[in-house]
Design a protein around this motif. Structure first.
Motif, short mmCIF file in Angstrom:
data_model
loop_
_atom_site.label_atom_id
_atom_site.label_comp_id
_atom_site.label_asym_id
_atom_site.label_seq_id
_atom_site.Cartn_x
_atom_site.Cartn_y
_atom_site.Cartn_z
N UNK A 179 0.83 -1.21 0.00
CA UNK A 179 0.00 0.00 0.00
C UNK A 179 0.86 1.26 0.00
N UNK A 180 0.54 2.17 -0.90
CA UNK A 180 1.29 3.41 -1.02
C UNK A 180 2.32 3.41 -2.14
N UNK A 181 2.60 2.24 -2.72
CA UNK A 181 3.57 2.16 -3.82
C UNK A 181 2.93 2.66 -5.12
N UNK A 182 3.75 3.28 -5.95
CA UNK A 182 3.31 3.69 -7.29
C UNK A 182 3.53 2.54 -8.27
N UNK A 183 2.46 2.09 -8.91
CA UNK A 183 2.55 0.98 -9.85
C UNK A 183 1.75 1.30 -11.10
N UNK A 184 2.01 0.52 -12.14
CA UNK A 184 1.25 0.61 -13.39
C UNK A 184 0.61 -0.74 -13.65
N UNK A 185 -0.67 -0.73 -13.96
CA UNK A 185 -1.39 -1.96 -14.26
C UNK A 185 -1.86 -1.91 -15.71
N UNK A 186 -1.51 -2.93 -16.46
CA UNK A 186 -2.03 -3.10 -17.82
C UNK A 186 -3.07 -4.23 -17.75
N UNK A 187 -4.26 -3.96 -18.24
CA UNK A 187 -5.31 -4.97 -18.16
C UNK A 187 -6.51 -4.60 -19.00
N UNK A 188 -7.51 -5.47 -18.94
CA UNK A 188 -8.73 -5.25 -19.71
C UNK A 188 -9.85 -4.75 -18.81
N UNK A 189 -10.60 -3.81 -19.31
CA UNK A 189 -11.70 -3.23 -18.57
C UNK A 189 -12.83 -4.24 -18.45
N UNK A 190 -13.36 -4.38 -17.25
CA UNK A 190 -14.53 -5.23 -17.00
C UNK A 190 -15.63 -4.36 -16.42
N UNK A 191 -16.78 -4.98 -16.19
CA UNK A 191 -17.90 -4.22 -15.62
C UNK A 191 -17.57 -3.70 -14.22
N UNK A 192 -16.72 -4.45 -13.48
CA UNK A 192 -16.44 -4.05 -12.11
C UNK A 192 -15.13 -3.33 -11.92
N UNK A 193 -14.31 -3.19 -12.97
CA UNK A 193 -13.01 -2.53 -12.81
C UNK A 193 -12.01 -2.97 -13.86
N UNK A 194 -10.90 -3.53 -13.40
CA UNK A 194 -9.80 -3.88 -14.30
C UNK A 194 -9.33 -5.30 -14.03
N UNK A 195 -9.23 -6.09 -15.09
CA UNK A 195 -8.69 -7.45 -15.03
C UNK A 195 -7.22 -7.36 -15.46
N UNK A 196 -6.27 -7.46 -14.53
CA UNK A 196 -4.87 -7.15 -14.86
C UNK A 196 -4.18 -8.23 -15.69
#
Length: 247
Positions: A191-208
């Motif tokens: 928690x608090x770390x800066x990260x980048x997530x690549x993923x596909x958009x879903x109805x509830x958010x992001x599937x990484x």
């Protein structure tokens, strides 16, 4: 000879099968690496259609699912990849570290971006974070308590190998080359770390697809390097197996 097949034929068929499996997994990794480039940079998922491949950078925050406990360091993590490597002789008779056990995963978490909050709702498939070598333990040494507990409850990791317990006549050489030494590493996003997530958009958010703390080009370079090695090994195994089947 089994079912009319010679030993050479059986070995060739086995090489083709193993090579095909390696090629399949490497090709999947190549696809993920390409996705790092293709993904569209966004700071919010508002208005983005489901299934779109996006790249979101932000500060990792804990969600209701809580955190994972890293096995070697004991640190609470949102995203975690850990591995055990053992020093062995390579095919060229040079000592190197070989990964003998690894796992990666995550709990649901969120990213605080400049425009809002993006929920990462599913476990990640690939982790590319800064690697921390938590412990290095030579053969015969007593590991730290956390490592000892991990090895006791992990059936997939052998307690000893021929590299850690070589024949009597080879023990001096093995000790000189540090064969059997194990290295325990972790890649963590807390928690608090800066990260980048690549993923596909879903109805509830992001599937990484991948979670990284590196720039896009560096993430691609690391993933592509791993992919190319696998492709080369798989292609060589398939080619050699085909030759053995033909001759």
């Amino acid at each position: 000879m089994v079912l009319g097949l010679s030993g050479s034929d059986l070995f060739g068929a086995a090489l083709v099968a193993v090579g095909a499996v390696v090629l399949l997994f490497s090709a999947r990794y190549v696809r993920r690496a390409i996705g790092v480039v293709r993904a569209r940079s966004v700071a919010t998922l508002d208005g983005t259609p489901a299934g779109t491949l996006v790249r979101v950078a932000g500060t990792a925050r804990e969600a209701e699912a809580g955190t994972l406990t890293a096995p070697f360091s004991g640190r609470e993590s949102l995203v975690l990849r850990y591995a055990v490597e053992e020093r062995r002789l390579s095919p060229y008779l040079l000592p190197w570290f070989v990964t003998i056990h690894e796992r990666a995963g995550s709990n649901a978490f969120s990213l605080r971006t400049a425009e809002g909050v993006v929920d990462v709702t599913r476990p990640t498939r690939t982790v590319t974070l800064a690697r921390d070598t938590v412990a290095t333990v030579a053969a015969g040494e007593t590991p730290p308590d956390s490592v000892a507990r991990f090895e006791q409850r992990t059936g997939a990791l052998p307690a000893t190998t021929r590299w850690r317990d070589p024949p009597t006549g080879l023990r001096t050489i093995a000790k000189h080359l540090s064969l059997g030494t194990r290295r325990y590493t972790e890649e963590r996003a807390t928690p608090g770390d800066d990260v980048t997530v690549v993923g596909r958009v879903t109805d509830g958010g992001l599937d990484p697809v991948v979670v990284s703390d590196r720039p896009r080009t560096e993430t691609l370079r690391r993933m592509a390097g791993t992919s190319l090695i696998g492709l080369a090994i798989g292609a060589f195994a398939v080619a050699l197996g085909c030759v053995l089947l033909v001759i």
